[in-house]
Scaffold this motif. Structure first.
Motif: not given
Length: 426
Positions: A333-361
């Motif tokens: 992402i180079s222009r955050p204010a002009d960017t749309v991120v679409v995550l398409i997932s059933d959200l069953y996370e095998g990685g690090i949950r808290d880090e995932m939420l921090k990235r979204v925030a």
């Protein structure tokens, strides 16, 4: 002249009327052959007979069905096609305990596929094909070119073929690509025009200008910006500053990142997302990136000019690491204010949950419009991780299932930074 004659006078046909000088009537085209009407149960007529006929086909016959309905030859053949998939044997059976009886040979399955296309509409054929693959384990037969040519192509068949991609012999891949391409082209015809029109309008409205033409004035924003100039005695507002919609130029105005979970349960969503990705990539004002992930992350942006290449670049199945996928998307992402991120997932996370939420925030705090779709298909919400969905909703990124027909409106709202049109039931 009234013609009860057969031949003879000019323009006279049996049972016709033609006045002098009137042009000859064109010959009546032959009526298409009508399907054989089912026989009514003996001694019964009307809706009651049709109801019993349908119950007889559902229950599968035998002494336990209780209908006393005798099938016509046409219905008997239809019943045979149903029995081949949902029941076999001579013992009495109901719809609940039918067992499968298609056999494992390609010729018998190919004949059955021809039969069901003869007796049932396309939508029912697709359901029966899926049942045959799921209930009878016929996926291996799809590796044969002759079988692929016989099946009714749909989104679910494409998902099955993609899951078999690695095991598919070279002799079959060409036929498989042709099947996938047919489905993709049909989807593009259905979805592309409306998507482009909807998003072009959204891009125009998202470009604000201060000296708009009259028909480009955004009255809601103009009124809100000039409330301090309200004149009570005249009960009117004198606008000192006009706010209007701009016209999106051909330069890139928005960036869209499609981040797609390619676990096995997301097959239909992968197909639709690839088609939409190709449509978005064809719009000059939108820079589109398409990323698929399981425990690894693959960027398929370079293949967006052909969604069939995108689909064959996926690998359905495996684990899920949403955090790793979002980390990659965030780095692009180079222009955050002009960017749309679409995550398409059933959200069953095998990685690090808290880090995932921090990235979204963090992305939302930087101005990114973040959209979470539990599915992009006509099937409604799949099984999904409700705890993760609730956590994302708390961050202002509610997760919901989206149909292909709704997706253009969701993207338009994200581009314009409006509330998303979330369906009433998720």
């Amino acid at each position: 002249m009234v013609g009860d004659t057969t031949g003879g006078g000019d323009g006279v046909t049996t049972g016709s009327v033609r006045l002098p000088g009137q042009p000859l009537a064109p010959e009546r085209p032959e009526r298409p052959e009508q399907p054989e009407r089912p026989e009514r149960p003996e001694g019964r007529e009307g809706p009651e007979a049709e109801r019993l006929r349908r119950w007889r086909l559902v229950l599968g016959g035998g002494a336990a069905d209780g209908t006393g309905c005798t099938l016509s030859p046409h219905d008997a053949s239809m019943d045979g096609a149903l029995t081949a998939l949902y029941g076999k044997g001579d013992k009495p059976r109901t719809g609940r305990d039918r067992s499968a009886g298609l056999g494992a040979s390609a010729p018998s399955v190919a004949r059955w596929l021809g039969d069901i296309r003869k007796y049932f509409p396309s939508s029912v054929v697709q359901v029966m094909q899926r049942d045959a693959i799921d209930r009878l384990g016929l996926s291996a037969l799809l590796l044969e070119p002759e079988m692929l040519e016989a099946v009714e192509a749909d989104v679910h068949l494409v998902g099955t073929l993609l899951s078999l991609n690695k095991a598919m012999p070279e002799t079959t891949k060409e036929t498989a690509r042709a099947v996938v391409r047919k489905v993709v082209e049909d989807l593009e015809k259905r979805l592309a025009t409306r998507t482009r029109a909807t998003l072009t309008g959204a891009l125009d409205r998202s470009a604000r200008i201060s000296r708009p033409r009259h028909h480009d004035i955004d009255w809601n924003r103009t009124i809100a910006a000039n409330l301090k100039h309200y004149l009570p005695e005249h009960r009117t507002i004198v606008p000192e500053r006009l706010i209007g919609y701009g016209r999106a130029s051909r330069s890139v105005k928005k960036e869209v990142v499609l981040c797609i979970d390619q676990s096995g349960s997301m097959a239909a969503s992968v197909v639709y997302a690839s088609v939409f990705g190709a449509v978005l990539a064809s719009m000059r004002s939108i820079s589109t990136r398409l990323v698929v992930f399981d425990t690894a992350v693959v960027d398929l942006t370079d293949q967006l000019d052909d969604p069939v290449d995108v689909l064959f670049g996926t690998q359905l199945g495996g684990g899920t690491d949403i955090n790793r996928a979002l980390a990659y998307c965030q780095s692009q992402i180079s222009r955050p204010a002009d960017t749309v991120v679409v995550l398409i997932s059933d959200l069953y996370e095998g990685g690090i949950r808290d880090e995932m939420l921090k990235r979204v925030a963090a992305m939302k705090a930087s101005g990114v419009q973040f959209v979470t779709l539990l599915a992009l298909s006509d099937e409604g919400a799949p099984a999904y991780d409700r705890e993760h969905a609730a956590a994302l909703a708390a961050l202002g990124a509610p997760a919901f299932a989206c149909t292909p027909d709704l997706f253009p409106d969701v993207m338009a709202a994200a581009i314009e930074k409006r509330p998303l049109p979330i369906p009433a039931t998720v």
